[in-house]
Design an enzyme around this catalytic site. Structure first.
Site, PDB file in Angstrom:
ATOM      1  CG  ASP A  22      40.787 -11.794  37.234  1.00  0.00           C
ATOM      2  OD1 ASP A  22      40.748 -10.303  37.375  1.00  0.00           O
ATOM      3  OD2 ASP A  22      40.083 -12.476  37.532  1.00  0.00           O
ATOM      4  CG  ASN A  36      31.828   4.915  38.441  1.00  0.00           C
ATOM      5  OD1 ASN A  36      31.921   5.611  39.526  1.00  0.00           O
ATOM      6  ND2 ASN A  36      31.132   3.646  38.116  1.00  0.00           N
ATOM      7  CB  VAL A  45      38.590  -3.676  35.421  1.00  0.00           C
ATOM      8  CG1 VAL A  45      38.795  -2.302  35.423  1.00  0.00           C
ATOM      9  CG2 VAL A  45      39.829  -4.409  36.178  1.00  0.00           C
ATOM     10  CG  ASP A  46      34.551  -0.052  39.668  1.00  0.00           C
ATOM     11  OD1 ASP A  46      34.984  -0.273  40.889  1.00  0.00           O
ATOM     12  OD2 ASP A  46      33.946   1.218  39.240  1.00  0.00           O
ATOM     13  CB  SER A 129      39.571   4.994  28.899  1.00  0.00           C
ATOM     14  OG  SER A 129      39.219   5.647  29.954  1.00  0.00           O
ATOM     15  N   GLY A 131      37.210  -0.249  27.652  1.00  0.00           N
ATOM     16  CA  GLY A 131      35.992  -1.074  27.950  1.00  0.00           C
ATOM     17  C   GLY A 131      34.616  -0.311  27.677  1.00  0.00           C
ATOM     18  CB  VAL A 132      31.780   0.497  29.556  1.00  0.00           C
ATOM     19  CG1 VAL A 132      31.132  -1.047  29.481  1.00  0.00           C
ATOM     20  CG2 VAL A 132      32.241   0.885  30.853  1.00  0.00           C
TER      21      VAL A 132
HETATM   22  P1  ADP Z   1      36.487   1.513  31.318  1.00  0.00           P
HETATM   23  O1  ADP Z   1      35.081   2.004  32.001  1.00  0.00           O
HETATM   24  O2  ADP Z   1      37.314   2.346  31.944  1.00  0.00           O
HETATM   25  O3  ADP Z   1      36.338   1.458  29.968  1.00  0.00           O
HETATM   26  P2  ADP Z   1      36.170  -1.199  31.824  1.00  0.00           P
HETATM   27  O4  ADP Z   1      36.117  -2.128  33.252  1.00  0.00           O
HETATM   28  O5  ADP Z   1      34.850  -1.343  31.074  1.00  0.00           O
HETATM   29  O6  ADP Z   1      36.366   0.075  32.071  1.00  0.00           O
HETATM   30  O7  ADP Z   1      37.142  -1.972  30.806  1.00  0.00           O
HETATM   31  C1  ADP Z   1      38.644  -1.555  31.134  1.00  0.00           C
HETATM   32  C2  ADP Z   1      39.390  -2.766  30.581  1.00  0.00           C
HETATM   33  O8  ADP Z   1      39.353  -3.765  31.516  1.00  0.00           O
HETATM   34  C3  ADP Z   1      38.751  -3.507  29.413  1.00  0.00           C
HETATM   35  O9  ADP Z   1      39.966  -3.757  28.401  1.00  0.00           O
HETATM   36  C4  ADP Z   1      38.131  -4.806  30.045  1.00  0.00           C
HETATM   37  O10 ADP Z   1      38.282  -5.922  29.111  1.00  0.00           O
HETATM   38  C5  ADP Z   1      39.282  -4.905  31.012  1.00  0.00           C
HETATM   39  N1  ADP Z   1      39.061  -5.959  32.255  1.00  0.00           N
HETATM   40  C6  ADP Z   1      37.617  -6.359  32.839  1.00  0.00           C
HETATM   41  N2  ADP Z   1      37.808  -7.041  33.916  1.00  0.00           N
HETATM   42  C7  ADP Z   1      39.162  -7.270  34.118  1.00  0.00           C
HETATM   43  C8  ADP Z   1      39.683  -8.076  35.094  1.00  0.00           C
HETATM   44  N3  ADP Z   1      39.212  -8.610  35.791  1.00  0.00           N
HETATM   45  N4  ADP Z   1      41.278  -7.937  34.919  1.00  0.00           N
HETATM   46  C9  ADP Z   1      41.861  -6.983  34.076  1.00  0.00           C
HETATM   47  N5  ADP Z   1      41.077  -6.380  33.164  1.00  0.00           N
HETATM   48  C10 ADP Z   1      39.647  -6.480  33.081  1.00  0.00           C
END
Ligand code: ADP
Length: 183
Positions: A22, A36, A45-46, A129, A131-132
């Site tokens: 994490d 974003n 993650v944001d 990038s 994730g969503v």
């Molecule tokens: P994006 O919009 O850039 O795709 P996301 O947050 O949806 O960003 O996802 C980017 C990556 O971060 C994904 O692999 C997601 O599983 C991961 N992620 C989500 N929460 C955490 C966290 N707390 N620490 C590290 N990685 C995370």
């Protein structure tokens, strides 16, 4: 192998690690936020970074007036262990013909340049990038690891770069990219 036998390539590999975890818990000088373009917080993650840093992070982000895709802006880390958060909006994957690869490479390049400017010696990245924003993981991993190795080739100030993967599949993709690029 003794330190004296390390080649330059070995040295670059020693400064980059790929871990599952994490990112809000990272003890690096800076952590990168896959933000974003509004910089006003979001999910994934944001959201996790904003929750852990506390409301002062959003207050500082509000003064920045957003950030273009592929560019990067820096704030303090507030309640995080990291002193800084470097915010970079990754590209949304729209099939690959809209400059997505170059934009993702720019994210890593601009974050590292900004980190260097602020004297950051250790930095943790999430998988920007993938994730969503649905960027294909194998391609994203190749771009991320490629840009980081390229940066380390000429940099002698950064001591540690950590790619923090949230799940095993992401970690496996980054390890594969690392193995291919350093073979
Ligand atoms: P994006 O919009 O850039 O795709 P996301 O947050 O949806 O960003 O996802 C980017 C990556 O971060 C994904 O692999 C997601 O599983 C991961 N992620 C989500 N929460 C955490 C966290 N707390 N620490 C590290 N990685 C995370």
């Amino acid at each position: 192998m003794g330190q004296g036998n390390l080649t330059k390539g070995d040295c670059e590999m020693k400064r980059l690690s790929i871990v599952k975890g994490d990112i809000v818990k990272a003890k690096t000088d800076a952590i990168v936020n896959a933000a974003n373009t509004s910089l006003l917080g979001g999910g994934g993650v944001d959201g996790a970074i904003h929750r852990a840093a506390g409301p002062e992070l959003l207050a500082e982000c509000e003064t920045l007036h957003g950030c273009r895709t592929g560019e990067a802006k820096i704030t303090k880390g507030y309640k995080l262990k990291a002193k800084y958060v470097i915010h970079t909006p990754g590209p949304i994957w729209r099939g690959g013909k809209w400059g997505e690869e170059d934009l993702l490479a720019n994210c890593y390049r601009n974050c590292l340049a900004l980190a260097k400017e602020y004297g950051v010696k250790s930095i943790a990245f999430p998988s920007i990038s993938t994730g969503v924003y649905r960027f294909p993981i194998d391609l994203a991993a190749k771009i991320a690891v490629g840009e980081i190795l390229h940066f380390l080739e000429t940099d002698d100030t950064m001591e540690q770069i950590i790619l923090v993967c949230f799940d095993e599949g992401t970690k496996a993709a980054y390890q594969k990219a690392f193995a291919e690029l350093t073979a």
